[in-house]
Design an enzyme around this catalytic site. Structure first.
Site, PDB file in Angstrom:
ATOM      1  N   CYS A 123      44.040  48.150  17.613  1.00 36.16           N
ATOM      2  CA  CYS A 123      43.412  47.424  18.606  1.00 36.16           C
ATOM      3  C   CYS A 123      42.833  48.686  19.687  1.00 36.16           C
ATOM      4  CB  CYS A 123      44.402  46.639  19.605  1.00 36.16           C
ATOM      5  SG  CYS A 123      44.806  45.230  18.537  1.00 36.16           S
ATOM      6  N   ALA A 149      53.479  60.219  27.888  1.00 34.26           N
ATOM      7  CA  ALA A 149      52.691  61.232  27.331  1.00 34.26           C
ATOM      8  C   ALA A 149      52.927  61.188  25.500  1.00 34.26           C
ATOM      9  CB  ALA A 149      52.758  62.559  27.832  1.00 34.26           C
TER      10      ALA A 149
HETATM   11  N1  LIG Z   1      47.108  43.426  15.268  1.00 36.62           N
HETATM   12  C1  LIG Z   1      47.341  43.311  16.505  1.00 36.62           C
HETATM   13  O1  LIG Z   1      48.293  43.792  17.168  1.00 36.62           O
HETATM   14  C2  LIG Z   1      46.555  42.311  17.396  1.00 36.62           C
HETATM   15  C3  LIG Z   1      46.731  42.090  18.584  1.00 36.62           C
HETATM   16  C4  LIG Z   1      46.026  41.223  19.249  1.00 36.62           C
HETATM   17  C5  LIG Z   1      44.693  40.837  18.879  1.00 36.62           C
HETATM   18  N2  LIG Z   1      44.443  41.329  17.428  1.00 36.62           N
HETATM   19  C6  LIG Z   1      42.792  41.096  17.034  1.00 36.62           C
HETATM   20  O2  LIG Z   1      43.176  40.050  16.273  1.00 36.62           O
HETATM   21  C7  LIG Z   1      42.225  39.954  15.022  1.00 36.62           C
HETATM   22  C8  LIG Z   1      42.978  40.128  13.669  1.00 36.62           C
HETATM   23  O3  LIG Z   1      43.634  41.245  13.744  1.00 36.62           O
HETATM   24  P1  LIG Z   1      44.845  41.349  12.756  1.00 36.62           P
HETATM   25  O4  LIG Z   1      45.344  42.797  13.142  1.00 36.62           O
HETATM   26  O5  LIG Z   1      45.677  40.268  12.611  1.00 36.62           O
HETATM   27  O6  LIG Z   1      43.798  41.610  11.405  1.00 36.62           O
HETATM   28  P2  LIG Z   1      44.357  42.061   9.653  1.00 36.62           P
HETATM   29  O7  LIG Z   1      43.181  42.810   9.264  1.00 36.62           O
HETATM   30  O8  LIG Z   1      45.758  42.141   9.749  1.00 36.62           O
HETATM   31  O9  LIG Z   1      43.988  40.414   9.163  1.00 36.62           O
HETATM   32  C9  LIG Z   1      42.808  39.782   8.988  1.00 36.62           C
HETATM   33  C10 LIG Z   1      42.690  38.839   7.869  1.00 36.62           C
HETATM   34  O10 LIG Z   1      41.828  38.202   7.877  1.00 36.62           O
HETATM   35  C11 LIG Z   1      41.536  37.819   6.477  1.00 36.62           C
HETATM   36  N3  LIG Z   1      40.135  37.347   6.375  1.00 36.62           N
HETATM   37  C12 LIG Z   1      38.870  38.048   6.441  1.00 36.62           C
HETATM   38  N4  LIG Z   1      37.861  37.313   6.524  1.00 36.62           N
HETATM   39  C13 LIG Z   1      38.267  36.014   6.451  1.00 36.62           C
HETATM   40  C14 LIG Z   1      37.477  34.669   6.078  1.00 36.62           C
HETATM   41  N5  LIG Z   1      36.113  34.702   6.025  1.00 36.62           N
HETATM   42  N6  LIG Z   1      38.201  33.675   5.931  1.00 36.62           N
HETATM   43  C15 LIG Z   1      39.706  33.764   5.769  1.00 36.62           C
HETATM   44  N7  LIG Z   1      40.288  35.014   5.971  1.00 36.62           N
HETATM   45  C16 LIG Z   1      39.581  36.183   6.290  1.00 36.62           C
HETATM   46  C17 LIG Z   1      41.689  39.095   5.680  1.00 36.62           C
HETATM   47  O11 LIG Z   1      41.622  38.735   4.524  1.00 36.62           O
HETATM   48  C18 LIG Z   1      43.169  39.657   6.514  1.00 36.62           C
HETATM   49  O12 LIG Z   1      44.182  38.946   5.751  1.00 36.62           O
HETATM   50  C19 LIG Z   1      41.526  41.065  15.293  1.00 36.62           C
HETATM   51  O13 LIG Z   1      40.380  40.926  16.200  1.00 36.62           O
HETATM   52  C20 LIG Z   1      42.027  42.236  16.248  1.00 36.62           C
HETATM   53  O14 LIG Z   1      41.509  42.873  17.251  1.00 36.62           O
HETATM   54  C21 LIG Z   1      45.205  42.207  16.720  1.00 36.62           C
END
Ligand SMILES: NC(=O)c1ccc[n+]([C@@H]2O[C@H](COP(=O)([O-])OP(=O)(O)OC[C@H]3O[C@@H](n4cnc5c(N)ncnc54)[C@H](O)[C@@H]3O)[C@@H](O)[C@H]2O)c1
Length: 449
Positions: free
Chosen positions: A271, A263
């Site tokens: 996420c 809790a």
């Molecule tokens: N962060 C986590 O723990 C986690 C875990 C599992 C899944 N995810 C999923 O993974 C995905 C990414 O999450 P994140 O936390 O790494 O995101 P983030 O925001 O840390 O990174 C995203 C990156 O993508 C870049 N970007 C955006 N548009 C772009 C384009 N057209 N071309 C190239 N680069 C581009 C941004 O500048 C940024 O650096 C999301 O869908 C998230 O839900 C995240």
């Protein structure tokens, strides 16, 4: 293999670095020029244990590079992974703007390379790693085809990511399972080759919609467990039971298990909140009203208010919170990350500032990010030492369970606080030790001291 990662955030950078470590030649593309220049200097723009060293080693050994140039990156690449963000739109649906832009960027880069007579030897595999609603893979395929105006140049796969911030490198390199959705043998074979560092039995192949759905179902289940335990904690508080005792006994039931039973003051991060809302949204669009998901989200939003409610109750008879100084330990949404997205601490800060209280906040890693999200705010001071945050404060609130907060010098905290009051959103201390140390102590789902 030559692999391209699109989006160099938590997921993209970890994926790219780890795939380079296994011997692939990896190019990470990002639209954010300042991020790319930071990465080129060997700096990771966020805190992730183990990632900077591995990144620098692979850069030095020539297997990992960073660019904004998608055309050059995709030249001769065998696969590209879309790892861009999929944030919540205001209505709770997944905002696919970045995914759609990345798809069009891929198409334009392929087109430019074909025009320059640099067609890739085999159709490139486009892998959607971003968490995105069922049907997104099909839309990516359509976006690329429309822009490219050609068929046969690419094949598709869905490969949702399950890494956790704070243990991302280990989660990626030693995964419990890898979910892979494909609709062609060629895509399946290429994914098998990319993940050859993993035991084959951990690769779970399925159709693309099921792969997309699996990620949401897993996150929704974990969020549900947290909201369920928070609900139990709130009931415990009112009926005189102790949620810690409940948890220990429940965890020994093998049907329940011991994970995600703590809790606290609500879940945050990039996420769970957005994925629960996105799943509810695309369920609704398909005609299904998910009552569980609605409740999980609502319980969590309410839980993020408990720290402020407890503080308000404590100061109700002392003229309220206006002008009071509140020490806050923890800004990140969980320990071992600098990520403050949707963190309970940020909700509390907003409420306290609205109530004209002053805040002295400490976090071992997340101050820069909190500053980025909140901006400079009057009444909000960041400290680099946890005891500086406590100095002269009217109360201490704990919002993140960083290890350094687990065994503080309680005598020193007692002396530095102007009144010995602790509100603990993570149940870090035992009731008996708080009593012995002479604090007024309020935690979650347990008796107050
Ligand atoms: N962060 C986590 O723990 C986690 C875990 C599992 C899944 N995810 C999923 O993974 C995905 C990414 O999450 P994140 O936390 O790494 O995101 P983030 O925001 O840390 O990174 C995203 C990156 O993508 C870049 N970007 C955006 N548009 C772009 C384009 N057209 N071309 C190239 N680069 C581009 C941004 O500048 C940024 O650096 C999301 O869908 C998230 O839900 C995240």
């Amino acid at each position: 293999m030559k692999l391209v990662i699109i989006g160099s955030g938590y997921v993209g950078l970890t994926t790219g670095t780890c795939l380079a470590r296994f011997g692939n030649s990896v190019v990470c593309v990002d639209v954010d020029e300042s991020r790319v220049s930071t990465l080129r200097q060997g700096d990771v723009p966020f805190y992730e244990p183990g990632l900077p060293d591995m990144m620098k080693r692979n850069m030095a050994e020539g297997r990992l590079s960073f660019t904004t140039d998608m055309v050059e990156a995709l030249r001769d690449a065998e696969a590209c992974f879309i790892c861009v963000g999929t944030p919540s739109a205001p209505d709770g649906s997944a905002d696919l703007t970045y995914v759609s832009q990345a798809s069009r960027d891929i198409a334009n880069a392929l087109k430019a390379n074909i025009k320059a007579d640099r067609r890739n030897a085999a159709p490139i595999l486009v892998v959607v790693k971003s968490t995105s609603p069922v049907g997104t893979n099909a839309r990516v395929k359509q976006w690329i085809s429309e822009e490219l105006g050609l068929t046969g140049e690419f094949i598709m796969a869905s490969n949702p990511e399950f890494l956790r911030e704070g243990s991302a490198v280990r989660d990626f390199t030693e995964p419990e399972r890898v979910v892979i959705g494909v609709d062609s043998e060629a895509a399946g074979a290429r994914m098998r080759a990319i993940y050859s560092f993993t035991e084959p039995e951990k690769l779970i192949f399925m159709d693309i919609p099921s792969a997309e759905m699996t990620k949401y179902a897993a996150n929704a289940m974990l969020a549900t467990r947290i909201s369920f335990m928070n609900e139990m904690a709130n009931i415990c508080e009112r009926v005189g039971a102790n949620v810690d005792s409940l948890r220990k006994a429940m965890a020994l039931d093998s049907r329940i298990g011991d994970k995600f039973l703590y809790a606290g003051c609500g879940y945050g991060g990039s996420c769970f909140p957005k994925d629960v809302r996105a799943l509810r949204d695309f369920a609704a669009v398909s005609g299904y009203d998910s009552r569980i998901l609605t409740a999980v989200d609502e319980v969590n939003l309410r839980q993020k208010e408990v720290l402020f409610e407890k503080l308000s109750a404590c100061f109700a008879s002392m003229g309220g919170l206006e002008g009071k100084v509140i020490a806050l330990w923890g800004l990140a949404f969980k320990p071992k990350t600098s990520d403050t997205r949707e963190a309970p601490a940020l909700t509390l800060i907003q409420r306290l500032l609205d109530a004209h209280a002053r805040i002295q906040a400490h976090d071992p890693r997340a101050i820069d990010e909190a500053r980025h999200y909140l901006g400079e705010r009057q009444g909000l001071l960041y400290t680099h030492d946890p005891y500086d945050a406590v100095n002269g404060a009217d109360a201490l609130v704990i919002a993140t369970e960083w290890d350094i907060y687990r065994q503080p010098d309680l005598g020193r905290v007692h002396k530095l606080l102007s009144s010995p009051l602790i509100i603990d959103g993570r149940n870090l201390y035992s009731l008996s030790e708080m009593k012995k140390a002479g604090f007024r102590y309020y935690s979650v789902g347990r008796a107050s001291v």
